[in-house]
Scaffold this active site. Structure first.
Site, short mmCIF file in Angstrom:
data_model
loop_
_atom_site.label_atom_id
_atom_site.label_comp_id
_atom_site.label_asym_id
_atom_site.label_seq_id
_atom_site.Cartn_x
_atom_site.Cartn_y
_atom_site.Cartn_z
N LYS A 86 21.41 -5.78 -19.95
CA LYS A 86 21.40 -4.47 -20.62
C LYS A 86 22.61 -4.45 -21.56
O LYS A 86 23.36 -3.47 -21.62
CB LYS A 86 21.47 -3.34 -19.57
CG LYS A 86 21.22 -1.94 -20.11
CD LYS A 86 19.84 -1.73 -20.71
CE LYS A 86 19.78 -0.44 -21.53
NZ LYS A 86 18.47 -0.25 -22.19
N ASP A 144 11.62 -3.61 -6.23
CA ASP A 144 10.67 -2.62 -5.70
C ASP A 144 9.41 -2.58 -6.56
O ASP A 144 8.29 -2.48 -6.04
CB ASP A 144 11.30 -1.21 -5.65
CG ASP A 144 11.92 -0.91 -4.29
OD1 ASP A 144 12.36 -1.87 -3.62
OD2 ASP A 144 11.99 0.28 -3.90
N TYR A 158 27.30 -2.74 -7.08
CA TYR A 158 27.52 -2.53 -5.65
C TYR A 158 28.92 -2.97 -5.22
O TYR A 158 29.16 -3.17 -4.03
CB TYR A 158 26.49 -3.30 -4.82
CG TYR A 158 25.10 -2.69 -4.76
CD1 TYR A 158 24.40 -2.39 -5.93
CD2 TYR A 158 24.47 -2.45 -3.55
CE1 TYR A 158 23.11 -1.87 -5.87
CE2 TYR A 158 23.19 -1.92 -3.49
CZ TYR A 158 22.51 -1.64 -4.66
OH TYR A 158 21.24 -1.12 -4.59
N ASP A 166 14.96 -2.47 -19.29
CA ASP A 166 13.91 -1.46 -19.49
C ASP A 166 12.63 -2.12 -20.00
O ASP A 166 11.52 -1.87 -19.50
CB ASP A 166 14.39 -0.34 -20.42
CG ASP A 166 15.08 -0.85 -21.68
OD1 ASP A 166 15.42 -2.05 -21.75
OD2 ASP A 166 15.29 -0.05 -22.62
N ASP A 191 17.62 -4.73 -7.79
CA ASP A 191 17.19 -3.82 -6.72
C ASP A 191 15.97 -3.04 -7.20
O ASP A 191 14.95 -2.94 -6.50
CB ASP A 191 18.34 -2.87 -6.37
CG ASP A 191 17.92 -1.82 -5.35
OD1 ASP A 191 17.17 -2.18 -4.42
OD2 ASP A 191 18.32 -0.66 -5.49
C1 IPM Z 1 17.27 -3.27 -0.96
C2 IPM Z 1 17.49 -1.87 -0.52
C3 IPM Z 1 18.96 -1.57 -0.34
C4 IPM Z 1 19.68 -1.84 -1.63
C5 IPM Z 1 19.17 -0.15 0.14
C6 IPM Z 1 18.66 0.01 1.57
C7 IPM Z 1 20.55 0.32 0.00
O1 IPM Z 1 16.92 -0.99 -1.41
O2 IPM Z 1 17.64 -4.20 -0.24
O3 IPM Z 1 16.71 -3.47 -2.02
O4 IPM Z 1 19.70 -1.05 -2.55
O5 IPM Z 1 20.30 -2.89 -1.73
MG MG Z 2 15.87 -1.91 -2.98
#
Ligand code: IPM
Ligand code: MG
Length: 359
Positions: free
Chosen positions: A190, A251, A139, A223, A247
């Site tokens: 990785k 999720d 990022y 992975d 990230d």
């Molecule tokens: C998170 C989100 C953000 C990220 C998005 C909204 C860009 O997915 O905070 O995990 O990737 O950082």
């Molecule tokens: Mg995210």
């Protein structure tokens, strides 16, 4: 004397507006119950609507306006009719990166009353904290595009890692692991495929580990890590990973814990040179925005992280107890959890649980 915490509330887009409003109510009820501190919320209307009027997501001096707040309480950014990279870089990353909130902390647990999609997991087997590098890596924003639209177009997104950036996040993760009962850290990597920065990452992890002899640590390719999270969740505790890896893993973690509507996140500047920022992980969810059915639990849980950061651990624990009392009741589950409850009902129930808490 009653302490006052100045909080910058930035609900931004979609359901961010509903969940931050709920969070403010709950925090005020908590302060009232506790009696030793209060909150002063300053509200900022930055976000995609602001962008449509002003051409920017926040004013040029926006960061100056929140620079001296004790914390930032953030909703979500993203709108269907504004490109995501504009909303993200114009507000969320425009705060996180200059404020050097390099440690992104994402706890995951299966709260009472919530069912994990993992059939062999009932609760205690899944209790993790993901530490996400939040200032560089994938990022970093380094890259470019030339010859746009032509057959010879070239585009790059360079993952940039610095020794100091890697060292500070790995150190933060070891310290956090050390503070948790199991003292267990998994370093996600990785370095088999990414042979420069990720190799440095591994080397730095091994170096920092020497300062934490009481922490058991291991290394896991990202992975394989996804499989381990699903198949052997009980073998994990604290996890550290790069910006993008974490990230994705967070999720997955949120889904395994029952719903993205529960998962909180703290963007921490550990040195406290700048305010830290607390937000739910879920996005602006325009499909349900304005319907009053957004799950406010992630926003409440991140408020617990905020209280801990402010040094109000007993209040954080009280709020978490209230949240857990409410999640335990399936009648108080919002639709993301398969229930029918509204944001209002969940919020009222949490406030009632705070008021009735006599521990
Ligand atoms: C998170 C989100 C953000 C990220 C998005 C909204 C860009 O997915 O905070 O995990 O990737 O950082
Ligand atoms: Mg995210």
């Amino acid at each position: 004397m009653t302490k006052t915490y100045k909080i910058a509330a930035i609900p931004a887009d979609g359901i961010g507006i509903e969940v931050i409003a709920a969070g403010v109510e709950v925090l005020n009820a908590l302060a009232e119950k506790t009696g030793t501190f209060r909150f002063q919320f300053d509200h900022f209307d930055w976000g995609s609507d602001y962008y449509k009027t002003h051409g920017v997501m926040m004013p040029a001096d926006g960061r100056e306006q929140i620079r001296y707040h004790d914390a930032i309480y953030f909703g979500a950014v993203g709108a269907p009719d504004v490109p995501d990279h504009i909303t993200l870089w114009g507000l969320r990353l425009a705060i996180c990166q200059p404020f050097d909130q390099y440690a992104n902390v994402r706890p995951t647990r299966i709260l009472p009353g919530i069912t994990s999609p993992l059939r062999h997991v009932s609760g205690p087997e899944l209790d993790w904290v993901i530490v996400r590098e939040n200032s560089e890596g994938e990022y970093a924003g380094v890259g470019g595009r030339v010859h746009q639209g032509h057959p010879n177009e070239v585009a790059t997104d360079v993952s940039m890692m610095t020794r100091s950036g890697v060292e500070r996040i790995i150190r933060y993760a070891f310290r956090l692991a050390q503070s948790r009962p199991r003292k267990l850290l998994t370093v996600v990597t990785k370095s088999n495929a990414q042979r420069h920065a990720m190799v440095m990452w591994d080397e730095i992890a091994a170096e920092v580990a020497q300062d934490f002899p009481d922490v058991t640590w291991d290394k896991m390719l990202v992975d394989a890590m996804t499989m381990r999270m699903v198949i052997k969740p009980e073998t994990l505790d604290t996890i550290v990973a790069t910006n993008l890896h974490a990230d994705i893993l967070s999720d997955l973690a949120a889904a395994l814990a029952g719903s993205l509507g529960i998962a909180p996140t703290a963007n921490i500047n550990p040195e406290r040179a700048f305010p830290s920022m607390f937000e739910p992980i879920h996005g602006s969810a325009f499909d349900i925005a304005g319907k009053g059915i957004a799950n406010p639990v992630a926003t409440f849980w991140t408020a617990c992280q905020m209280l801990e950061h402010l040094g109000e651990k007993p209040a954080a624990d009280r709020l978490m107890r209230a949240v857990e009392r409410v999640t335990a009741d399936p009648n108080l589950h919002t639709p993301d959890l398969g229930g029918k409850a509204t944001t209002r009902q969940v919020t009222d129930a949490v406030i009632a649980a705070i008021r009735g808490d006599n521990e």
